[in-house]
Design a protein around this motif. Sequence first.
Motif, mmCIF file in Angstrom:
data_model
loop_
_atom_site.group_PDB
_atom_site.id
_atom_site.type_symbol
_atom_site.label_atom_id
_atom_site.label_comp_id
_atom_site.label_asym_id
_atom_site.label_seq_id
_atom_site.Cartn_x
_atom_site.Cartn_y
_atom_site.Cartn_z
ATOM 1 N N HIS A 114 110.677 74.386 94.610
ATOM 2 C CA HIS A 114 111.507 73.445 93.853
ATOM 3 C C HIS A 114 111.124 73.502 92.373
ATOM 4 C CE1 HIS A 114 112.916 71.678 97.587
ATOM 5 N NE2 HIS A 114 111.695 71.288 97.923
ATOM 6 N N VAL A 115 112.140 73.535 91.503
ATOM 7 C CA VAL A 115 111.922 73.528 90.062
ATOM 8 C C VAL A 115 112.797 72.421 89.474
ATOM 9 C CG1 VAL A 115 111.851 74.932 87.959
ATOM 10 C CG2 VAL A 115 111.580 76.030 90.190
ATOM 11 N N PRO A 116 112.347 71.163 89.562
ATOM 12 C CA PRO A 116 113.176 70.062 89.053
ATOM 13 C C PRO A 116 113.319 70.127 87.545
ATOM 14 C CG PRO A 116 110.989 69.273 89.641
ATOM 15 C CD PRO A 116 111.077 70.688 90.125
ATOM 16 N N GLY A 117 114.403 69.516 87.060
ATOM 17 C CA GLY A 117 114.662 69.503 85.628
ATOM 18 C C GLY A 117 114.598 68.135 85.005
ATOM 19 N N HIS A 118 114.134 67.130 85.779
ATOM 20 C CA HIS A 118 114.101 65.750 85.289
ATOM 21 C C HIS A 118 113.128 64.985 86.180
ATOM 22 C CE1 HIS A 118 115.541 61.585 84.670
ATOM 23 N NE2 HIS A 118 116.045 62.014 83.523
ATOM 24 N N ALA B 161 120.315 75.003 89.688
ATOM 25 C CA ALA B 161 119.387 75.248 90.796
ATOM 26 C C ALA B 161 118.084 74.503 90.564
ATOM 27 C CB ALA B 161 119.112 76.744 90.927
ATOM 28 N N THR B 162 117.770 73.553 91.438
ATOM 29 C CA THR B 162 116.450 72.937 91.425
ATOM 30 C C THR B 162 115.620 73.405 92.613
ATOM 31 O OG1 THR B 162 117.340 70.997 92.557
ATOM 32 C CG2 THR B 162 117.146 70.879 90.169
ATOM 33 N N THR B 163 116.261 73.979 93.608
ATOM 34 C CA THR B 163 115.564 74.638 94.708
ATOM 35 C C THR B 163 115.926 76.108 94.639
ATOM 36 O OG1 THR B 163 115.624 72.653 96.100
ATOM 37 C CG2 THR B 163 115.228 74.766 97.198
ATOM 38 N N VAL B 164 114.968 76.947 94.288
ATOM 39 C CA VAL B 164 115.255 78.370 94.081
ATOM 40 C C VAL B 164 114.843 79.237 95.264
ATOM 41 C CG1 VAL B 164 115.233 78.239 91.574
ATOM 42 C CG2 VAL B 164 113.087 78.640 92.795
ATOM 43 N N ARG B 165 113.979 78.709 96.125
ATOM 44 C CA ARG B 165 113.648 79.391 97.372
ATOM 45 C C ARG B 165 113.688 78.349 98.479
ATOM 46 N NH1 ARG B 165 114.224 82.383 93.967
ATOM 47 N NH2 ARG B 165 113.045 84.228 93.343
ATOM 48 N N PRO B 166 114.540 78.555 99.488
ATOM 49 C CA PRO B 166 115.414 79.714 99.632
ATOM 50 C C PRO B 166 116.522 79.729 98.585
ATOM 51 C CG PRO B 166 115.881 78.081 101.323
ATOM 52 C CD PRO B 166 114.662 77.600 100.622
ATOM 53 N N PHE B 167 116.918 80.925 98.192
ATOM 54 C CA PHE B 167 117.984 81.115 97.215
ATOM 55 C C PHE B 167 119.314 80.780 97.878
ATOM 56 C CE2 PHE B 167 120.831 83.685 94.529
ATOM 57 C CZ PHE B 167 120.344 83.371 93.266
ATOM 58 N N ASP B 168 120.191 80.077 97.149
ATOM 59 C CA ASP B 168 121.464 79.629 97.723
ATOM 60 C C ASP B 168 122.502 80.749 97.630
ATOM 61 O OD1 ASP B 168 123.638 78.275 98.676
ATOM 62 O OD2 ASP B 168 123.474 76.570 97.309
ATOM 63 N N ASP B 169 122.411 81.684 98.562
ATOM 64 C CA ASP B 169 123.335 82.817 98.588
ATOM 65 C C ASP B 169 124.785 82.364 98.633
ATOM 66 O OD1 ASP B 169 120.916 84.092 98.865
ATOM 67 O OD2 ASP B 169 121.406 85.101 100.745
ATOM 68 N N ALA C 21 135.048 83.926 83.901
ATOM 69 C CA ALA C 21 134.548 85.151 83.269
ATOM 70 C C ALA C 21 133.136 85.541 83.714
ATOM 71 C CB ALA C 21 134.572 84.998 81.752
ATOM 72 N N GLY C 22 132.497 84.715 84.524
ATOM 73 C CA GLY C 22 131.147 85.015 84.971
ATOM 74 C C GLY C 22 130.476 83.766 85.493
ATOM 75 N N VAL C 23 129.277 83.939 86.023
ATOM 76 C CA VAL C 23 128.502 82.829 86.594
ATOM 77 C C VAL C 23 127.136 82.810 85.929
ATOM 78 C CG1 VAL C 23 127.446 81.880 88.681
ATOM 79 C CG2 VAL C 23 129.689 82.997 88.816
ATOM 80 N N VAL C 24 126.728 81.634 85.481
ATOM 81 C CA VAL C 24 125.396 81.462 84.906
ATOM 82 C C VAL C 24 124.652 80.444 85.769
ATOM 83 C CG1 VAL C 24 124.031 80.868 82.883
ATOM 84 C CG2 VAL C 24 126.281 81.929 82.593
ATOM 85 N N VAL C 25 123.523 80.861 86.320
ATOM 86 C CA VAL C 25 122.683 79.981 87.130
ATOM 87 C C VAL C 25 121.567 79.443 86.240
ATOM 88 C CG1 VAL C 25 121.230 79.767 89.175
ATOM 89 C CG2 VAL C 25 123.190 81.333 89.199
ATOM 90 N N ALA C 26 121.542 78.134 86.053
ATOM 91 C CA ALA C 26 120.508 77.485 85.241
ATOM 92 C C ALA C 26 119.474 76.879 86.179
ATOM 93 C CB ALA C 26 121.124 76.393 84.363
ATOM 94 N N VAL C 27 118.226 77.257 86.011
ATOM 95 C CA VAL C 27 117.164 76.780 86.888
ATOM 96 C C VAL C 27 116.421 75.621 86.238
ATOM 97 C CG1 VAL C 27 115.012 77.376 88.048
ATOM 98 C CG2 VAL C 27 116.899 79.015 88.007
#
Length: 298
Positions: A133-137, A210-218, A183-189
């Motif tokens: 988990h990589v929380p942002g707040h 993304a606040t949970t990066v593993r498992p990756f949300d395929d 035009a594209g996808v940007v994933v912000a962790v």
Amino acid sequence: MDTMRDRFISTTTRLLDEDPRLALVLAEISRDGFRQAEERHPDRVVNVGIREQLLIGVGGGLALTGLRPVLHTFASFLVERPFEQVKLDLGHQGVGAVLVSAGASYDWPAGGFTHMSPGDVALLDTLDGWTVHVPGHPDEAEAVLRHAVAGDDRVYVRLSLQTNREARAVTGGGFLTVREGRAGVVVAVGPMLDTVLAATEGLDVTVLYATTVRPFDDAAVRRAVTGGPADVVIVEPYLAGTSTAAANDALADVPHRVLGLGVARRELRRYGRMDEHLAAHGLDPRGVRDRVTAFLGG
């Protein structure tokens, strides 16, 4: 606003009162914040001193007795220094724990490279069965921590002084769609979300959070690319390219390109301030926008 580390201390203190299964193991770092908890629960709050290998070993032993250990120190001392114990005392023994770090990639630049850990998530990627988990707040940090201590698996919660202005509704699961585009996808962790939103303002891109990066949300990434060909940018607050392999696997049946932005491998020996490190690694809004637009060809 309190910091993620402040919130970890207050939340864990309450959880120790509420859950007799919970134990906390420290290696001096943050001990002052847990003085009351240590006094109330001397049998379940353990300070091992500056012995990070022992920190993990004690956590593995507590898990074998049926307790749910929370292990805490700076990221460089929690993942990198005792990596063999993380691999063996937890993974090889098949027991769970919640590793909660502070310091992130360069939260305290004056501490020097010994206190920086841009490679922590990449290192855990070499092991099986970890949730990251990589929380942002701070509110998100509390949410994922409560989710983590309720389980029995191996979890890493990566805390940072860098935060987004507002919390999102996270549950310890998949990616959230914050903005939609074609035009594209940007994933912000985690704490990179505000930077990504500023950097992509006016661009026709989808932004996933993304606040949970593993498992990756395929599944979330596949939905966002709408069948491809797909251009995906991943902006992570740690080693650049850490999640590009996961994104490539998610899109294996779709023509695609993936760009990984994050902390460069080169060591910056003039430690400066955190904002200077962000700019030097191209992780400020201008740096991210320049590289996203160049990649997307616009």
